[in-house]
Scaffold this motif. Structure first.
Motif, PDB file in Angstrom:
ATOM      1  N   THR A 416       0.859  -1.188   0.000  1.00 51.98           N
ATOM      2  CA  THR A 416       0.000   0.000   0.000  1.00 51.98           C
ATOM      3  C   THR A 416       0.891   1.233   0.000  1.00 51.98           C
ATOM      4  O   THR A 416       1.722   1.412   0.889  1.00 51.98           O
ATOM      5  CB  THR A 416      -0.916   0.027   1.226  1.00 51.98           C
ATOM      6  OG1 THR A 416      -1.755  -1.130   1.216  1.00 51.98           O
ATOM      7  CG2 THR A 416      -1.790   1.274   1.211  1.00 51.98           C
ATOM      8  N   LEU A 417       0.726   2.069  -1.016  1.00 46.28           N
ATOM      9  CA  LEU A 417       1.524   3.286  -1.164  1.00 46.28           C
ATOM     10  C   LEU A 417       0.619   4.498  -1.038  1.00 46.28           C
ATOM     11  O   LEU A 417      -0.499   4.509  -1.557  1.00 46.28           O
ATOM     12  CB  LEU A 417       2.223   3.310  -2.526  1.00 46.28           C
ATOM     13  CG  LEU A 417       3.216   2.181  -2.814  1.00 46.28           C
ATOM     14  CD1 LEU A 417       3.656   2.227  -4.265  1.00 46.28           C
ATOM     15  CD2 LEU A 417       4.425   2.275  -1.894  1.00 46.28           C
ATOM     16  N   THR A 418       1.107   5.513  -0.368  1.00 47.29           N
ATOM     17  CA  THR A 418       0.383   6.776  -0.233  1.00 47.29           C
ATOM     18  C   THR A 418       1.324   7.921  -0.557  1.00 47.29           C
ATOM     19  O   THR A 418       2.541   7.806  -0.401  1.00 47.29           O
ATOM     20  CB  THR A 418      -0.179   6.957   1.184  1.00 47.29           C
ATOM     21  OG1 THR A 418       0.900   6.922   2.131  1.00 47.29           O
ATOM     22  CG2 THR A 418      -1.173   5.857   1.528  1.00 47.29           C
ATOM     23  N   GLY A 419       0.748   9.025  -1.001  1.00 52.00           N
ATOM     24  CA  GLY A 419       1.565  10.194  -1.312  1.00 52.00           C
ATOM     25  C   GLY A 419       1.071  10.862  -2.566  1.00 52.00           C
ATOM     26  O   GLY A 419      -0.139  11.058  -2.746  1.00 52.00           O
ATOM     27  N   GLU A 420       1.984  11.203  -3.460  1.00 56.30           N
ATOM     28  CA  GLU A 420       1.612  11.876  -4.695  1.00 56.30           C
ATOM     29  C   GLU A 420       2.469  11.370  -5.841  1.00 56.30           C
ATOM     30  O   GLU A 420       3.617  10.945  -5.665  1.00 56.30           O
ATOM     31  CB  GLU A 420       1.743  13.389  -4.564  1.00 56.30           C
ATOM     32  CG  GLU A 420       3.126  13.898  -4.225  1.00 56.30           C
ATOM     33  CD  GLU A 420       3.143  15.409  -4.102  1.00 56.30           C
ATOM     34  OE1 GLU A 420       3.485  16.073  -5.103  1.00 56.30           O
ATOM     35  OE2 GLU A 420       2.798  15.907  -3.019  1.00 56.30           O
ATOM     36  N   LEU A 421       1.867  11.430  -7.026  1.00 52.45           N
ATOM     37  CA  LEU A 421       2.512  10.933  -8.237  1.00 52.45           C
ATOM     38  C   LEU A 421       2.121  11.857  -9.381  1.00 52.45           C
ATOM     39  O   LEU A 421       0.947  12.195  -9.549  1.00 52.45           O
ATOM     40  CB  LEU A 421       2.060   9.497  -8.528  1.00 52.45           C
ATOM     41  CG  LEU A 421       2.492   8.874  -9.860  1.00 52.45           C
ATOM     42  CD1 LEU A 421       3.994   8.687  -9.886  1.00 52.45           C
ATOM     43  CD2 LEU A 421       1.778   7.550 -10.080  1.00 52.45           C
ATOM     44  N   ALA A 422       3.111  12.275 -10.152  1.00 49.07           N
ATOM     45  CA  ALA A 422       2.861  13.136 -11.307  1.00 49.07           C
ATOM     46  C   ALA A 422       3.677  12.611 -12.478  1.00 49.07           C
ATOM     47  O   ALA A 422       4.776  12.076 -12.297  1.00 49.07           O
ATOM     48  CB  ALA A 422       3.238  14.587 -11.005  1.00 49.07           C
ATOM     49  N   ALA A 423       3.128  12.765 -13.686  1.00 49.88           N
ATOM     50  CA  ALA A 423       3.807  12.241 -14.868  1.00 49.88           C
ATOM     51  C   ALA A 423       3.470  13.101 -16.074  1.00 49.88           C
ATOM     52  O   ALA A 423       2.394  13.699 -16.154  1.00 49.88           O
ATOM     53  CB  ALA A 423       3.404  10.790 -15.133  1.00 49.88           C
ATOM     54  N   GLY A 424       4.416  13.166 -17.007  1.00 47.01           N
ATOM     55  CA  GLY A 424       4.173  13.805 -18.285  1.00 47.01           C
ATOM     56  C   GLY A 424       3.405  12.863 -19.190  1.00 47.01           C
ATOM     57  O   GLY A 424       3.717  11.671 -19.264  1.00 47.01           O
ATOM     58  N   LEU A 425       2.403  13.363 -19.874  1.00 44.38           N
ATOM     59  CA  LEU A 425       1.579  12.510 -20.723  1.00 44.38           C
ATOM     60  C   LEU A 425       2.345  11.976 -21.923  1.00 44.38           C
ATOM     61  O   LEU A 425       1.914  11.010 -22.550  1.00 44.38           O
ATOM     62  CB  LEU A 425       0.340  13.284 -21.183  1.00 44.38           C
ATOM     63  CG  LEU A 425      -0.598  13.742 -20.060  1.00 44.38           C
ATOM     64  CD1 LEU A 425      -1.781  14.506 -20.642  1.00 44.38           C
ATOM     65  CD2 LEU A 425      -1.074  12.560 -19.230  1.00 44.38           C
ATOM     66  N   ALA A 429       8.472  12.765 -18.241  1.00 43.26           N
ATOM     67  CA  ALA A 429       8.636  13.311 -16.896  1.00 43.26           C
ATOM     68  C   ALA A 429       7.918  12.419 -15.892  1.00 43.26           C
ATOM     69  O   ALA A 429       6.847  11.878 -16.175  1.00 43.26           O
ATOM     70  CB  ALA A 429       8.086  14.745 -16.812  1.00 43.26           C
ATOM     71  N   LEU A 430       8.548  12.248 -14.725  1.00 39.69           N
ATOM     72  CA  LEU A 430       7.966  11.455 -13.647  1.00 39.69           C
ATOM     73  C   LEU A 430       8.412  12.035 -12.315  1.00 39.69           C
ATOM     74  O   LEU A 430       9.613  12.164 -12.059  1.00 39.69           O
ATOM     75  CB  LEU A 430       8.397   9.993 -13.750  1.00 39.69           C
ATOM     76  CG  LEU A 430       7.909   9.057 -12.639  1.00 39.69           C
ATOM     77  CD1 LEU A 430       6.384   8.972 -12.662  1.00 39.69           C
ATOM     78  CD2 LEU A 430       8.520   7.680 -12.773  1.00 39.69           C
ATOM     79  N   ASP A 431       7.439  12.409 -11.488  1.00 43.31           N
ATOM     80  CA  ASP A 431       7.695  12.910 -10.138  1.00 43.31           C
ATOM     81  C   ASP A 431       6.871  12.084  -9.167  1.00 43.31           C
ATOM     82  O   ASP A 431       5.696  11.793  -9.428  1.00 43.31           O
ATOM     83  CB  ASP A 431       7.300  14.391  -9.998  1.00 43.31           C
ATOM     84  CG  ASP A 431       8.091  15.290 -10.937  1.00 43.31           C
ATOM     85  OD1 ASP A 431       9.164  14.852 -11.384  1.00 43.31           O
ATOM     86  OD2 ASP A 431       7.625  16.404 -11.223  1.00 43.31           O
ATOM     87  N   PHE A 432       7.479  11.713  -8.040  1.00 41.26           N
ATOM     88  CA  PHE A 432       6.722  10.991  -7.022  1.00 41.26           C
ATOM     89  C   PHE A 432       7.333  11.214  -5.651  1.00 41.26           C
ATOM     90  O   PHE A 432       8.532  11.463  -5.512  1.00 41.26           O
ATOM     91  CB  PHE A 432       6.653   9.495  -7.335  1.00 41.26           C
ATOM     92  CG  PHE A 432       7.981   8.797  -7.378  1.00 41.26           C
ATOM     93  CD1 PHE A 432       8.549   8.265  -6.223  1.00 41.26           C
ATOM     94  CD2 PHE A 432       8.669   8.667  -8.570  1.00 41.26           C
ATOM     95  CE1 PHE A 432       9.774   7.622  -6.261  1.00 41.26           C
ATOM     96  CE2 PHE A 432       9.891   8.021  -8.622  1.00 41.26           C
ATOM     97  CZ  PHE A 432      10.449   7.494  -7.461  1.00 41.26           C
ATOM     98  N   ASP A 433       6.487  11.152  -4.660  1.00 44.47           N
ATOM     99  CA  ASP A 433       6.874  11.213  -3.255  1.00 44.47           C
ATOM    100  C   ASP A 433       5.926  10.272  -2.526  1.00 44.47           C
ATOM    101  O   ASP A 433       4.796  10.637  -2.190  1.00 44.47           O
ATOM    102  CB  ASP A 433       6.775  12.645  -2.726  1.00 44.47           C
ATOM    103  CG  ASP A 433       7.345  12.779  -1.322  1.00 44.47           C
ATOM    104  OD1 ASP A 433       7.726  11.744  -0.734  1.00 44.47           O
ATOM    105  OD2 ASP A 433       7.417  13.910  -0.800  1.00 44.47           O
ATOM    106  N   ALA A 487      11.019  10.348  -4.581  1.00 44.29           N
ATOM    107  CA  ALA A 487      11.395   9.971  -3.216  1.00 44.29           C
ATOM    108  C   ALA A 487      10.477   8.839  -2.775  1.00 44.29           C
ATOM    109  O   ALA A 487       9.265   8.892  -2.997  1.00 44.29           O
ATOM    110  CB  ALA A 487      11.280  11.161  -2.269  1.00 44.29           C
ATOM    111  N   LEU A 488      11.055   7.809  -2.158  1.00 41.50           N
ATOM    112  CA  LEU A 488      10.302   6.637  -1.728  1.00 41.50           C
ATOM    113  C   LEU A 488      10.795   6.201  -0.363  1.00 41.50           C
ATOM    114  O   LEU A 488      11.996   6.090  -0.136  1.00 41.50           O
ATOM    115  CB  LEU A 488      10.466   5.492  -2.733  1.00 41.50           C
ATOM    116  CG  LEU A 488       9.804   4.161  -2.384  1.00 41.50           C
ATOM    117  CD1 LEU A 488       8.290   4.316  -2.333  1.00 41.50           C
ATOM    118  CD2 LEU A 488      10.206   3.081  -3.377  1.00 41.50           C
ATOM    119  N   ALA A 489       9.865   5.961   0.549  1.00 42.29           N
ATOM    120  CA  ALA A 489      10.180   5.463   1.894  1.00 42.29           C
ATOM    121  C   ALA A 489       9.269   4.279   2.182  1.00 42.29           C
ATOM    122  O   ALA A 489       8.049   4.381   2.034  1.00 42.29           O
ATOM    123  CB  ALA A 489       9.993   6.560   2.938  1.00 42.29           C
TER     124      ALA A 489
END
Length: 768
Positions: A416-425, A429-433, A487-489
């Motif tokens: 189970t992952l929580t946080g935010e994820l963004a990507a270029g269509l 680009a890929l951003d995640f925390d 970033a991943l924890a």
């Protein structure tokens, strides 16, 4: 669409005016040809078009009064006479009921347009050739509305005190054709085989309406391109009940049923779409659109992977303001095969200039495996059940280039992952925390070759061929253009059979170089950290890694690496810097280079006791037996060494091991690719308090050679042994030195100091 509809409504109004004029003049003049000039003048007065009536004009009187015109053409005022007409019709017919006419009312009984052709154009500046016509119609709109008002609105003086009851028993548009040539976007839209039928047409009530056409799109205006098949071709059918809200400048569709069959290439299966709703309302002036209880069903086809088609159904409600460019899609429910169920809402804004959207989505648990297969992604994971339980809940926000999910809750099998994820269509680009509980990366890695053990015994040339066919570890083109910030924890992670406690990592990528900024984790009782980089702009890929281990317990680590009963224990301190190139495991190992240093404290080697072997060898030299009870392992205080890695082979010439009563120095190498090692250690005995055995002081000068060689997969007891040949050489050298030293002392006593050296030199010259 709004402008086109206004044109069609305007055409209906014009035809209504024509109906009034036709009936009046037909009942006045008996010769139809005499009627042509006046009819043309009326039409030109209301439209501003240049009209030509080339065909016959005829009428009928009973039981209805009707007028028909053939081969009518119309040009815009600015058009040349030789130009393609703005509009043309092969045959137009209008009839009015006779009985209402006797009461002073005009009731249009039928309206038919056959072979209508309409040519719309927009220039490179975005100006349409229909705009002047609409402006003229708008200027005369008040008068047109008076003419078209229902009989209940009262008498119309301008129409000769005749009331027009706009209730047309039958409307038919047959074999119509429409072209829209857009020089601004370099596209041509072509609607052909347009047929529209309606009955009991009345602006105050709903009436049944059916329409069908074939709509095509060309992405070039070059004449040669227009002779080829269109880029998109769609067959469209509409069946509904329509109410023309003329006063509100809009319309309402009741229980519309719209079907399309769209081909993206000439010889492929069409993509089917069906839209239904309980009600669709559109306002043309205020640009409002509302869809109630909408249902969109599709059957999508793919020539390779979607055998039988992919059926999807979306329920929704829509409220849109096209003037403000705001649309809200609520109560969305998407259903499909293989357990697909999703719901949510979405708001879209400013789609003409800078699209933005926001909403929420919830995906019920499902297996992603069949969906990835539909996308052409074949899965052969180590765990065949990987990605079989995926669910998602998140708010969604983005624009035409990026999408962002936050706050996100993602269930991925047991993770189970929580946080935010963004990507270029576009995938650049890929951003995640993200934070998560546990993640088993191994279950998502490619499955090992089924015959790996069998292939291990094949010749070198077969092995080289297998390496060439090895699958790529990463997608180099993707990484070369990817901008990454992640970033991943996690609470725990498994990778390569190894366990990592509370791992945290930070990634960053720009300009083709992906960097591991930081990685930290608890690791088998100690800590592991690393940094590194991957240059995807080079071919082959260039890798760099700088790991560091502190306080790691060797025994559980070796067991995790596949050693059934770990032979080596202790706590490891190590660090290094490595580089390699390639995109397969074999390439990375074969091209590995770098340096490292390591230290192992408070350790032991299970299954072998080096002290025992040394003491037994010493006892044999002194012609005595050992009676001590020995342990089954070799204890040592610490081991330290530095290493150099060259092309996948680890080498060291300064291995130092401190055992009770023993000092070990050695050198050797380890082939990472073949997992073979060969090392030679020199063991010297010390008569210390913790010595394993008491030895003659003379033997403390003796270097006892111990050779360790073999494979990591072999039994540890077979690794090391005393090198007896080297031992004999060392003993002979030691005895020879001692005997020679004593002879020199005796000769010096008898013959004088230095005599022994002179004798030795003389003998040497003699034999030389």
């Amino acid at each position: 669409m709004r402008q086109l509809l206004r044109i069609l409504l305007a055409a209906v109004g014009i035809l209504g005016v024509l109906a009034v004029a036709a009936v009046v003049y037909v009942t006045t003049f008996m010769d139809p040809e005499d009627f042509k000039p006046r009819l043309t003048a009326v039409m030109e007065e209301h439209t501003g078009l240049d009209i030509e009536l080339d065909g016959a004009l005829s009428w009928s009187f009973y039981p209805r009064i009707g007028v028909s015109v053939e081969k009518a053409r119309a040009w815009l005022a600015e058009q040349e006479e030789e130009a393609t007409p703005f509009a043309a019709v092969e045959r137009a017919e209008v009839s009015v009921a006779l009985a209402p006419l006797l009461r002073g009312e005009i009731a249009v009984d039928g309206l038919t347009l056959d072979g209508m052709n309409l040519n719309l154009r927009r220039n490179a500046q975005g100006e349409g050739n229909w705009e002047a016509l609409l402006e003229r119609m708008a200027a005369r709109g008040e008068k047109a509305e008076t003419v078209l008002a229902p009989a209940s609105a009262g008498p119309n003086a301008d129409a000769g005190n005749l009331d027009v009851a706009l209730s047309i028993a039958s409307v038919k548009v047959q074999n119509a054709e429409l072209r829209f040539r857009d020089a601004q976007s370099h596209t041509l839209w072509h609607a052909e085989n347009l047929n529209v039928t309606g009955s009991n047409v009345n602006p105050q009530r709903f009436f049944p309406l059916k329409a069908m056409l074939t709509l095509s799109r060309y992405d070039s205006l070059e004449p040669q391109a227009l002779t080829r098949p269109p880029v998109v071709s769609s067959e469209i059918n509409l069946d509904t009940r329509l109410r023309l809200a003329l006063a509100e400048h809009g319309f309402v569709l009741e229980t519309p049923d719209l079907e399309t069959r769209t081909r993206l290439a000439p010889d492929v299966e069409p993509q089917a779409l069906r839209l239904s709703a309980s009600r669709i309302e559109a306002g043309l002036d205020d640009r409002q659109l509302a869809v109630t209880d909408g249902v969109l069903k599709t059957t999508l086809h793919h020539p390779d992977t979607w055998e039988g088609g992919l059926a999807l159904a979306l329920k929704f409600a829509l409220k849109g303001d096209w003037g403000e460019q705001v649309a809200r899609v609520n109560d969305m429910q998407l259903e499909g095969p293989d357990g697909l169920r999703a719901r949510g809402r979405l708001t879209l804004e400013n789609w003409r200039d800078d699209l933005r959207y926001a909403g929420q989505v919830t995906l019920a648990p499902l297996s992603l495996r069949p969906w990835l297969e539909r996308l052409g992604v074949g899965l052969d994971t180590r765990n065949p059940g990987a990605l079989s339980d995926v669910a998602l809940t998140s708010q969604i926000k983005g624009d035409a280039e990026r999408i962002r999910l936050a706050p996100l809750s993602l269930v991925l099998d047991d993770t189970t992952l929580t946080g935010e994820l963004a990507a270029g269509l576009d995938g650049t680009a890929l951003d995640f925390d993200l934070e998560g509980d546990t993640l088993n990366v191994d279950r998502y890695l490619p499955a090992p070759a089924a015959d790996a053990a069998k292939q291990a015994g094949i010749g070198l040339w077969r092995r080289a061929a297998a390496e060439e066919e090895a699958p790529a570890l990463v997608d180099q083109p993707l990484l070369a253009r990817l901008e990454l910030d992640g970033a991943l924890a996690l609470g725990s992670m498994s990778l390569g059979g190894l366990k990592f406690d509370s791992p945290e990592l930070a990634l960053e990528g720009r300009d083709g170089t992906q960097r591991l900024e930081a990685f930290e984790a608890g690791f088998y009782g100690g800590k592991l950290s690393a940094s590194g980089s991957l240059d995807a702009g080079q071919a082959p890929l260039a890798w760099a890694l700088a790991p560091r281990a502190s306080g790691v317990k060797m025994a559980p680590l070796l067991e995790a690496l596949g050693e059934r009963d770990a032979s080596l224990s202790g706590r490891l301190e190590a660090s290094g810097e490595f580089t390699t190139r390639g995109n397969t495991r074999e390439d990375l190992v074969r091209r590995l280079n770098g340096s490292a240093k390591a230290k192992l404290d408070d350790g032991a080697i299970a299954g072998v006791n080096i002290s025992r072997q040394v003491c037994e060898a010493v006892a044999a030299l002194e012609d005595r037996d050992t009676t001590r009870e020995w342990r089954d392992d070799t204890r040592f205080e610490h081991v330290d060494a530095t290493f150099t890695v060259r092309d996948g082979v680890v080498e060291s010439d300064d291995v130092r091991v401190t055992l009770p009563g023993l000092n070990v120095q050695g050198e050797g190498e380890y082939d990472l690719g073949h997992r073979q090692f060969d090392a030679l250690a020199s063991v010297r005995l010390d008569n210390t308090a913790d010595a394993a055995c008491r030895v003659n002081p003379r033997l403390s000068r003796l270097a006892l050679p111990v050779r360790c060689e073999g494979s990591i997969s072999a039994e540890p007891g077979e690794w090391c042994r005393v090198d007896r040949d080297a031992l004999k050489t060392n003993v002979s050298r030691l005895v020879g030195d001692q005997v020679g030293s004593r002879i020199e002392e005796k000769l010096d006593e008898k013959l004088g100091e230095g005599a022994a050296r002179e004798l030795r030199d003389g003998l040497k010259r003699l034999f030389d």
